[in-house]
Enzyme design. Sequence first.
Site, PDB file in Angstrom:
ATOM      1  N   ASP A 163       0.865  -1.181   0.000  1.00 57.14           N
ATOM      2  CA  ASP A 163       0.000   0.000   0.000  1.00 57.14           C
ATOM      3  C   ASP A 163       0.900   1.229   0.000  1.00 57.14           C
ATOM      4  O   ASP A 163       1.604   1.493   0.977  1.00 57.14           O
ATOM      5  CB  ASP A 163      -0.914   0.008   1.221  1.00 57.14           C
ATOM      6  CG  ASP A 163      -1.787   1.256   1.285  1.00 57.14           C
ATOM      7  OD1 ASP A 163      -2.546   1.482   0.329  1.00 57.14           O
ATOM      8  OD2 ASP A 163      -1.679   2.007   2.276  1.00 57.14           O
ATOM      9  N   GLU A 208      -1.342  -1.396  -5.740  1.00 54.99           N
ATOM     10  CA  GLU A 208      -2.573  -0.767  -6.216  1.00 54.99           C
ATOM     11  C   GLU A 208      -2.269   0.108  -7.418  1.00 54.99           C
ATOM     12  O   GLU A 208      -1.247   0.804  -7.462  1.00 54.99           O
ATOM     13  CB  GLU A 208      -3.189   0.077  -5.102  1.00 54.99           C
ATOM     14  CG  GLU A 208      -4.556   0.645  -5.438  1.00 54.99           C
ATOM     15  CD  GLU A 208      -5.154   1.412  -4.281  1.00 54.99           C
ATOM     16  OE1 GLU A 208      -6.296   1.887  -4.403  1.00 54.99           O
ATOM     17  OE2 GLU A 208      -4.467   1.533  -3.252  1.00 54.99           O
ATOM     18  N   CYS A 218     -12.723  -4.904   5.551  1.00 56.56           N
ATOM     19  CA  CYS A 218     -12.098  -5.644   6.645  1.00 56.56           C
ATOM     20  C   CYS A 218     -11.367  -6.846   6.076  1.00 56.56           C
ATOM     21  O   CYS A 218     -11.971  -7.661   5.358  1.00 56.56           O
ATOM     22  CB  CYS A 218     -13.147  -6.076   7.666  1.00 56.56           C
ATOM     23  SG  CYS A 218     -12.474  -7.098   9.007  1.00 56.56           S
ATOM     24  N   CYS A 243     -13.179 -10.303   7.899  1.00 54.56           N
ATOM     25  CA  CYS A 243     -14.509 -10.790   7.537  1.00 54.56           C
ATOM     26  C   CYS A 243     -14.968 -10.324   6.161  1.00 54.56           C
ATOM     27  O   CYS A 243     -15.959 -10.836   5.632  1.00 54.56           O
ATOM     28  CB  CYS A 243     -15.535 -10.366   8.586  1.00 54.56           C
ATOM     29  SG  CYS A 243     -15.802  -8.574   8.673  1.00 54.56           S
ATOM     30  N   CYS A 247     -16.912  -7.047  13.361  1.00 53.78           N
ATOM     31  CA  CYS A 247     -16.549  -8.396  13.811  1.00 53.78           C
ATOM     32  C   CYS A 247     -15.594  -8.358  14.994  1.00 53.78           C
ATOM     33  O   CYS A 247     -15.234  -9.414  15.526  1.00 53.78           O
ATOM     34  CB  CYS A 247     -15.928  -9.186  12.671  1.00 53.78           C
ATOM     35  SG  CYS A 247     -14.315  -8.555  12.114  1.00 53.78           S
ATOM     36  N   ASP A 272      -3.451   1.358   6.955  1.00 49.87           N
ATOM     37  CA  ASP A 272      -2.522   1.053   5.866  1.00 49.87           C
ATOM     38  C   ASP A 272      -2.189  -0.433   5.813  1.00 49.87           C
ATOM     39  O   ASP A 272      -2.104  -1.023   4.729  1.00 49.87           O
ATOM     40  CB  ASP A 272      -1.248   1.877   6.030  1.00 49.87           C
ATOM     41  CG  ASP A 272      -1.511   3.372   5.945  1.00 49.87           C
ATOM     42  OD1 ASP A 272      -2.463   3.745   5.238  1.00 49.87           O
ATOM     43  OD2 ASP A 272      -0.777   4.158   6.579  1.00 49.87           O
TER      44      ASP A 272
END
Length: 383
Positions: free
Chosen positions: A192, A276, A328, A331, A349, A356
């Site tokens: 990232d 990305e 997330c 989950c 959750c 990051d």
Amino acid sequence: MRLRYQFRLYPTPDQQRSLARAFGCARVVFNDALRARRQAYEAGLPFLSDGELSKLVITEAKKTSERAWLAEVSAVVSQQALADLTAAYRNWFASLSGERKGRKVAAPRFRSRKDRRQAVRFTRNARFRVTPSGRPRLPRIGDVPVRWSRDLPSDPSSVTVIKDAAGRYFASFAVETADEPLPETADEVGIDLGLTHFAVLSDGRKITSSGFLRRAERKLRKAQQALSRKTAGSNNRRKAAARAARIHARVADARRDHHHRVSTRLIRDNQAVYVEDLAVSGLARTRLAKSVHDAGWAQFTAMLEYKAARYGRVFARVDRWFPSSKRCSVCGTVTGSMPLHVRAWTCACGAVHDRDVNAALNILAAGRAERQNACGGTLRPAA
């Protein structure tokens, strides 16, 4: 794979004058050819071919008193200037038709003699070579002293001599290199990219942002203030411009060295690298433009891509619209709006995330999923 190896040149004063003539001849031939094609288009004539241009702006021009000095440099310099113009037109046409990916390419423009960066190219047809004493021999220029930092992997097919804005000379050799696959490893990493930290890895490591331009701002501000006080066209103004250019050159060199070190380490230690696909050009139009340019994400990802191809690693870009920060990683729930000042958050959750690190984990998962789909994996996960 074709790569470029760049080395610092130290031409003598006579060789600098010879290079200046070569730079000027290449610029004039390029501009004359561009003007001829524009005039032919305005007159409704067919598109001038490379052969017609070569005869018009080189062969016939050398016979005139205004362009007789074109014969003082190697003919390959002029021919390569025409090749650059042809490549510029080809890229423009491909961009107009949609065949070229990425940002739109504008029509070729005239080269200015006031441009502080100049370059000429010599191919094997010019009979350039590296002498046994270790100096590149350039036609009509001679054996130029060079500082070798490493050996060339093969005989170069061409060399581009560059004079940058800081007045430094470089030789950029185009060579064919063989792939050198590294031993396979089970590690994979998602990256990232950001501004607070230059890169956050999916294993939790954070690479600090060096901020090379920010650290040099004080010196650069003084140099630019001194430049603004100088009279236009004076020798003092040229000296002040060179001082400012040297500061920028040091910043660019330090940033490039940092990118090389980090990218080499990541490619060496991981079998697959996922990043990305950031819209750098769009981010550069925001209030964070200076920091975005200082980070140099595009240069860094380009290094990762070609090093992965050379050393037998996997490199992939994840869609920029993938909600890596708001999803997330435990989950898979996607939260609502998340302002940039929120650096840590808790999912429903119960998982507590560093923004990051969570984004890097999601980029890693998305990259793996795309890689499995490309290899014939299932499109949807099991219920």
